[in-house]
Design a protein around this motif. Structure first.
Motif, PDB file in Angstrom:
ATOM      1  N   ASP A   1     -42.709 -43.828 -25.985  1.00 37.48           N
ATOM      2  CA  ASP A   1     -43.311 -43.632 -24.665  1.00 37.48           C
ATOM      3  C   ASP A   1     -43.875 -44.979 -24.198  1.00 37.48           C
ATOM      4  N   PRO A   2     -44.451 -45.058 -22.994  1.00 40.38           N
ATOM      5  CA  PRO A   2     -44.936 -46.342 -22.480  1.00 40.38           C
ATOM      6  C   PRO A   2     -46.034 -46.991 -23.324  1.00 40.38           C
ATOM      7  N   ASP A   3     -46.739 -46.192 -24.148  1.00 49.11           N
ATOM      8  CA  ASP A   3     -47.796 -46.742 -24.996  1.00 49.11           C
ATOM      9  C   ASP A   3     -47.333 -47.061 -26.406  1.00 49.11           C
ATOM     10  N   GLY A   4     -46.032 -46.917 -26.671  1.00 48.80           N
ATOM     11  CA  GLY A   4     -45.488 -47.228 -27.988  1.00 48.80           C
ATOM     12  C   GLY A   4     -45.555 -46.086 -28.983  1.00 48.80           C
ATOM     13  N   ASN A   5     -45.893 -44.882 -28.538  1.00 49.64           N
ATOM     14  CA  ASN A   5     -45.891 -43.727 -29.443  1.00 49.64           C
ATOM     15  C   ASN A   5     -44.463 -43.306 -29.732  1.00 49.64           C
ATOM     16  N   ALA A   6     -44.170 -43.097 -31.000  1.00 49.57           N
ATOM     17  CA  ALA A   6     -42.827 -42.686 -31.400  1.00 49.57           C
ATOM     18  C   ALA A   6     -42.608 -41.205 -31.120  1.00 49.57           C
ATOM     19  N   LEU A   7     -41.445 -40.899 -30.570  1.00 50.74           N
ATOM     20  CA  LEU A   7     -40.981 -39.538 -30.318  1.00 50.74           C
ATOM     21  C   LEU A   7     -39.537 -39.480 -30.804  1.00 50.74           C
ATOM     22  N   MET A   8     -39.005 -38.293 -30.961  1.00 52.94           N
ATOM     23  CA  MET A   8     -37.641 -38.177 -31.445  1.00 52.94           C
ATOM     24  C   MET A   8     -36.942 -37.020 -30.752  1.00 52.94           C
ATOM     25  N   ILE A   9     -35.626 -37.182 -30.537  1.00 51.12           N
ATOM     26  CA  ILE A   9     -34.794 -36.068 -30.121  1.00 51.12           C
ATOM     27  C   ILE A   9     -33.859 -35.755 -31.278  1.00 51.12           C
ATOM     28  N   ALA A  10     -33.490 -34.476 -31.386  1.00 50.58           N
ATOM     29  CA  ALA A  10     -32.646 -34.049 -32.497  1.00 50.58           C
ATOM     30  C   ALA A  10     -31.678 -32.969 -32.056  1.00 50.58           C
TER      31      ALA A  10
ATOM     32  N   LYS B   1     -36.913 -46.906 -24.196  1.00 53.92           N
ATOM     33  CA  LYS B   1     -36.560 -47.774 -25.331  1.00 53.92           C
ATOM     34  C   LYS B   1     -36.360 -46.949 -26.601  1.00 53.92           C
ATOM     35  N   PHE B   2     -35.229 -47.171 -27.270  1.00 52.61           N
ATOM     36  CA  PHE B   2     -34.926 -46.492 -28.531  1.00 52.61           C
ATOM     37  C   PHE B   2     -35.078 -47.450 -29.702  1.00 52.61           C
ATOM     38  N   ASP B   3     -35.321 -46.894 -30.875  1.00 53.91           N
ATOM     39  CA  ASP B   3     -35.480 -47.658 -32.103  1.00 53.91           C
ATOM     40  C   ASP B   3     -34.203 -47.526 -32.927  1.00 53.91           C
ATOM     41  N   GLY B   4     -33.230 -48.370 -32.663  1.00 51.17           N
ATOM     42  CA  GLY B   4     -31.992 -48.353 -33.430  1.00 51.17           C
ATOM     43  C   GLY B   4     -31.041 -47.259 -32.983  1.00 51.17           C
ATOM     44  N   PRO B   5     -29.940 -47.137 -33.727  1.00 53.80           N
ATOM     45  CA  PRO B   5     -28.909 -46.165 -33.359  1.00 53.80           C
ATOM     46  C   PRO B   5     -29.293 -44.734 -33.713  1.00 53.80           C
ATOM     47  N   THR B   6     -28.547 -43.796 -33.155  1.00 49.01           N
ATOM     48  CA  THR B   6     -28.695 -42.389 -33.520  1.00 49.01           C
ATOM     49  C   THR B   6     -28.251 -42.238 -34.974  1.00 49.01           C
ATOM     50  N   GLU B   7     -29.025 -41.494 -35.754  1.00 51.59           N
ATOM     51  CA  GLU B   7     -28.694 -41.271 -37.160  1.00 51.59           C
ATOM     52  C   GLU B   7     -28.219 -39.840 -37.340  1.00 51.59           C
ATOM     53  N   THR B   8     -27.169 -39.675 -38.144  1.00 50.19           N
ATOM     54  CA  THR B   8     -26.605 -38.344 -38.367  1.00 50.19           C
ATOM     55  C   THR B   8     -26.508 -38.052 -39.858  1.00 50.19           C
ATOM     56  N   ILE B   9     -26.969 -36.861 -40.228  1.00 49.49           N
ATOM     57  CA  ILE B   9     -26.733 -36.306 -41.560  1.00 49.49           C
ATOM     58  C   ILE B   9     -25.728 -35.196 -41.312  1.00 49.49           C
ATOM     59  N   GLU B  10     -24.476 -35.453 -41.681  1.00 49.66           N
ATOM     60  CA  GLU B  10     -23.371 -34.529 -41.375  1.00 49.66           C
ATOM     61  C   GLU B  10     -23.694 -33.107 -41.802  1.00 49.66           C
ATOM     62  N   GLY B  11     -23.403 -32.175 -40.913  1.00 48.40           N
ATOM     63  CA  GLY B  11     -23.628 -30.765 -41.195  1.00 48.40           C
ATOM     64  C   GLY B  11     -25.076 -30.341 -41.119  1.00 48.40           C
TER      65      GLY B  11
ATOM     66  N   ASP C   1     -27.257 -31.673 -26.821  1.00 54.56           N
ATOM     67  CA  ASP C   1     -26.269 -32.751 -26.943  1.00 54.56           C
ATOM     68  C   ASP C   1     -27.004 -34.074 -27.005  1.00 54.56           C
ATOM     69  N   ILE C   2     -27.144 -34.617 -28.201  1.00 51.56           N
ATOM     70  CA  ILE C   2     -27.957 -35.821 -28.378  1.00 51.56           C
ATOM     71  C   ILE C   2     -27.348 -37.040 -27.681  1.00 51.56           C
TER      72      ILE C   2
ATOM     73  N   ASN D   1     -49.483 -40.478 -38.769  1.00 51.63           N
ATOM     74  CA  ASN D   1     -48.252 -40.842 -38.073  1.00 51.63           C
ATOM     75  C   ASN D   1     -47.381 -39.605 -37.895  1.00 51.63           C
ATOM     76  N   THR D   2     -47.758 -38.746 -36.947  1.00 53.06           N
ATOM     77  CA  THR D   2     -46.988 -37.546 -36.649  1.00 53.06           C
ATOM     78  C   THR D   2     -46.022 -37.857 -35.518  1.00 53.06           C
ATOM     79  N   VAL D   3     -44.767 -37.498 -35.702  1.00 51.31           N
ATOM     80  CA  VAL D   3     -43.749 -37.743 -34.686  1.00 51.31           C
ATOM     81  C   VAL D   3     -43.229 -36.406 -34.167  1.00 51.31           C
ATOM     82  N   PRO D   4     -43.464 -36.084 -32.881  1.00 48.00           N
ATOM     83  CA  PRO D   4     -42.881 -34.873 -32.312  1.00 48.00           C
ATOM     84  C   PRO D   4     -41.365 -35.043 -32.188  1.00 48.00           C
ATOM     85  N   VAL D   5     -40.634 -34.028 -32.639  1.00 48.67           N
ATOM     86  CA  VAL D   5     -39.171 -34.055 -32.594  1.00 48.67           C
ATOM     87  C   VAL D   5     -38.721 -32.924 -31.668  1.00 48.67           C
ATOM     88  N   PHE D   6     -38.106 -33.297 -30.545  1.00 47.56           N
ATOM     89  CA  PHE D   6     -37.702 -32.329 -29.537  1.00 47.56           C
ATOM     90  C   PHE D   6     -36.231 -31.985 -29.692  1.00 47.56           C
TER      91      PHE D   6
END
Length: 125
Positions: free
Chosen positions: A109-118, A90-100, A76-77, A67-72
């Motif tokens: 993606d259309p096939d259900g593969n998880a990706l992430m922006i950061a 489609k997103f999975d829940g809210p944006t999560e923040t770890i302050e600092g 500005d998220i 279960n590798t998730v590419p994080v791009f």
């Protein structure tokens, strides 16, 4: 023209049982350099041999192998997420923040593969 402009970085996020043990394994066997251990966040990051590509290790009691998730990286998220949502992504829940440290949002993606922006928050402040 793409919906979102990505930065020139990518993190491949893996789930592992013990970040410190896994980081040592990647360093010893593949020559990756440990960048940091964020023990409070359960996260470690290593520099791979490829410029702009890091390996992130997220600690979980029962990791899912394969279960590798590419994080791009994005500058500005909030605007990146908004643009993707407007495009029907489609997103999975809210944006999560770890302050600092970082803000992240998982999407699919259309096939259900998880990706992430950061968005890197370490320079803010």
């Amino acid at each position: 023209m793409p919906v979102v402009t990505l930065e020139d970085t990518i993190t491949l996020a893996l789930s592992v049982r013990d970040r410190h043990t896994s980081a040592k394994w990647y360093a010893d066997n593949l020559g990756f350099e440990v960048l940091y251990h964020a023990d409070d966040a359960g996260w470690s990051e290593l520099q791979t041999k490829t410029v702009g590509v890091t390996l992130g290790l997220g600690e979980q009691s029962e990791p899912s192998p394969g279960n590798t998730v590419p994080v791009f990286g994005v500058a500005d998220i909030a605007s990146a997420r908004s643009a993707l949502e407007e495009a029907g992504v489609k997103f999975d829940g809210p944006t999560e923040t770890i302050e600092g440290m970082v803000s992240t949002a998982t999407f699919y993606d259309p096939d259900g593969n998880a990706l992430m922006i950061a968005q890197d928050l370490t320079a803010e402040g």
